[in-house]
Scaffold this active site. Structure first.
Site, mmCIF file in Angstrom:
data_model
loop_
_atom_site.group_PDB
_atom_site.id
_atom_site.type_symbol
_atom_site.label_atom_id
_atom_site.label_comp_id
_atom_site.label_asym_id
_atom_site.label_seq_id
_atom_site.Cartn_x
_atom_site.Cartn_y
_atom_site.Cartn_z
ATOM 1 N N CYS A 80 0.821 -1.203 0.000
ATOM 2 C CA CYS A 80 0.000 0.000 0.000
ATOM 3 C C CYS A 80 0.865 1.268 0.000
ATOM 4 O O CYS A 80 2.004 1.252 0.476
ATOM 5 C CB CYS A 80 -0.921 0.010 1.219
ATOM 6 S SG CYS A 80 -2.338 -1.109 1.081
ATOM 7 N N ASN B 42 12.004 -6.287 -6.098
ATOM 8 C CA ASN B 42 11.483 -7.217 -5.104
ATOM 9 C C ASN B 42 12.423 -7.310 -3.902
ATOM 10 O O ASN B 42 13.632 -7.451 -4.064
ATOM 11 C CB ASN B 42 11.296 -8.597 -5.740
ATOM 12 C CG ASN B 42 10.382 -9.492 -4.934
ATOM 13 O OD1 ASN B 42 10.487 -9.576 -3.724
ATOM 14 N ND2 ASN B 42 9.477 -10.178 -5.620
ATOM 15 N N ASP B 43 11.858 -7.208 -2.713
ATOM 16 C CA ASP B 43 12.669 -7.291 -1.496
ATOM 17 C C ASP B 43 13.193 -8.703 -1.253
ATOM 18 O O ASP B 43 14.143 -8.897 -0.483
ATOM 19 C CB ASP B 43 11.846 -6.832 -0.285
ATOM 20 C CG ASP B 43 11.432 -5.372 -0.386
ATOM 21 O OD1 ASP B 43 12.238 -4.558 -0.892
ATOM 22 O OD2 ASP B 43 10.306 -5.036 0.028
ATOM 23 N N HIS C 124 -3.198 -7.240 -2.351
ATOM 24 C CA HIS C 124 -3.088 -5.983 -3.082
ATOM 25 C C HIS C 124 -2.881 -6.277 -4.576
ATOM 26 O O HIS C 124 -2.096 -7.159 -4.931
ATOM 27 C CB HIS C 124 -1.904 -5.171 -2.552
ATOM 28 C CG HIS C 124 -1.903 -3.748 -3.004
ATOM 29 N ND1 HIS C 124 -1.574 -3.373 -4.295
ATOM 30 C CD2 HIS C 124 -2.213 -2.600 -2.357
ATOM 31 C CE1 HIS C 124 -1.660 -2.064 -4.400
ATOM 32 N NE2 HIS C 124 -2.045 -1.573 -3.243
ATOM 33 N N HIS D 142 -1.272 -6.540 -7.827
ATOM 34 C CA HIS D 142 0.111 -6.345 -8.261
ATOM 35 C C HIS D 142 0.506 -7.445 -9.232
ATOM 36 O O HIS D 142 -0.138 -8.494 -9.309
ATOM 37 C CB HIS D 142 1.068 -6.333 -7.065
ATOM 38 C CG HIS D 142 1.218 -7.668 -6.396
ATOM 39 N ND1 HIS D 142 0.267 -8.193 -5.544
ATOM 40 C CD2 HIS D 142 2.224 -8.600 -6.456
ATOM 41 C CE1 HIS D 142 0.662 -9.375 -5.104
ATOM 42 N NE2 HIS D 142 1.842 -9.644 -5.652
ATOM 43 N N VAL E 5 -2.423 -33.366 -11.245
ATOM 44 C CA VAL E 5 -1.712 -34.371 -10.448
ATOM 45 C C VAL E 5 -1.788 -35.722 -11.151
ATOM 46 O O VAL E 5 -2.414 -35.845 -12.199
ATOM 47 C CB VAL E 5 -2.337 -34.482 -9.030
ATOM 48 C CG1 VAL E 5 -2.165 -33.196 -8.248
ATOM 49 C CG2 VAL E 5 -3.829 -34.827 -9.110
ATOM 50 N N GLU F 201 -1.740 -36.333 -15.045
ATOM 51 C CA GLU F 201 -1.197 -35.127 -15.684
ATOM 52 C C GLU F 201 0.307 -34.991 -15.440
ATOM 53 O O GLU F 201 1.051 -34.551 -16.313
ATOM 54 C CB GLU F 201 -1.909 -33.871 -15.160
ATOM 55 C CG GLU F 201 -3.352 -33.731 -15.608
ATOM 56 C CD GLU F 201 -4.327 -34.389 -14.645
ATOM 57 O OE1 GLU F 201 -5.528 -34.198 -14.800
ATOM 58 O OE2 GLU F 201 -3.862 -35.107 -13.735
#
Length: 350
Positions: free
Chosen positions: A57, A79-80, A166, A168, A318, A321
């Protein structure tokens, strides 16, 4: 017995990846006694547009100690907790054919799509979505000259592993060519060498003629369920004109792209009256300092949603597949028809 596409099992070929998918429409009749998911957590934030504890935010301090600006549109930051960094030790070279290791470098960025916590793409104005597209183009122009591949993607919803409600997306740029686009590059190049035309341009023209899997369209873009789709309500966005990379789209294409992105995500939400989870991303011609001829490439976006029967029943990839071949129950034509019939106005707005 006469074969019926929407009733009988069959295999379909994906020319983009050289893979097959098993379609088993009759399995939609089976009762479900398996896992039922909780509905998406975004609903709990429906009346909250800002949260001091949410690190995406505006004006909030992230775990890195950085304070987000009071942004009013989109906001991009490194990116942290990145999967790739630009500088790291390279592994020693080794010719062992069984234990190969190569260097990997890059960068990972996060783009907040809107300042408000409760504004997912289908609830945004077209002008706000166009600002997101402008941000994508800007990131491609910034990272493309330096990196072989730039992957823009959005994981929406807890069911798709999204750890933050959020709105993103992410942009991962790498010095290496990841497998998914590399395989698509190989098959599109092979098709172009045989036919002299881009595979996806030819494919779109055939789909426009058949009109069996088109969900929606406008003057610049078409949204369809691919003939070879694996996920139940998987769709693909294709430009009507030839364009190789996202950063090459012009003003008209951006404007109409915002409109069709809003429309398909509204239809997704309306399908089960929920904030529809998905992973989506863009694939275009490779970038980097040594760009090759890209005539065989056609830009496209893919939406990969997991929901199958309701807002709480998903498709699991799964067993068969994972060990044999990808399989789906709902036919691609039926999925397109169901999506096409959804209202163009979001259910929250009615």
């Amino acid at each position: 017995m006469e074969f019926k596409l929407n009733e009988h099992q069959h295999l379909r070929f994906n020319p983009l990846k050289g893979e097959w998918v098993l379609v088993s429409p009759h399995r939609m009749q089976r009762p479900w006694a398996g896992q039922v998911e909780a509905t998406d957590g975004e609903a709990t934030h429906s009346n909250i547009d800002w949260d001091a504890s949410n690190p995406l935010c505006p004006r909030v301090t992230r775990p890195s100690g950085q304070v987000n600006p009071d942004y009013k549109s989109t906001f991009v930051f490194t990116n942290d907790f990145p999967a790739l960094v630009e500088t790291a030790p390279s592994p020693p070279s080794d010719d062992d054919p069984l234990f190969q290791v190569q260097a990997a470098a890059g960068t990972c960025r996060v783009m907040c799509l809107h300042p408000k916590l409760n504004h997912s793409i289908p609830l945004m104005a077209c002008s706000e979505i166009e600002a997101v597209i402008d941000g994508w183009v800007e990131q491609m122009r910034d990272l493309g000259p330096r990196f072989k591949w730039v992957q823009i993607f959005e994981n929406k919803g807890q069911m798709m592993g999204c750890s933050n409600p959020h709105p993103h997306c992410q942009i991962w740029a790498s010095t290496f060519f990841p497998d998914e686009p590399r395989i698509k590059d190989l098959h599109q190049r092979s098709y172009f060498e045989r036919h002299g035309t881009p595979m996806l341009c030819d494919y779109l023209q055939r789909e426009l003629e058949k009109k069996e899997r088109i969900v929606c369209s406008n003057d610049e873009w078409v949204c369809l369920v691919p003939f070879w789709a694996v996920w139940p309500f998987e769709t693909m966005l294709l430009p009507i004109r030839k364009v190789s990379r996202l950063q090459d789209i012009d003003a008209s294409q951006r404007h109409h792209l915002a409109k069709i992105i809003k429309l398909i995500t509204i239809k997704y939400d309306n399908l089960f009256k929920t904030s529809f989870p998905y992973s989506m991303g863009w694939h275009g011609a490779p970038t980097g300092p040594n760009q090759q001829v890209d005539a065989h490439w056609q830009l496209h976006a893919i939406y990969l949603p997991p929901l199958l029967r309701s807002a709480s029943i998903r498709k699991f990839m799964v067993g068969y597949e994972m060990l044999a071949v990808q399989q789906r129950d709902l036919s691609q034509e039926r999925a397109a028809d169901v999506l096409r019939q959804q209202p163009n106005v979001h259910y929250k707005a009615t």
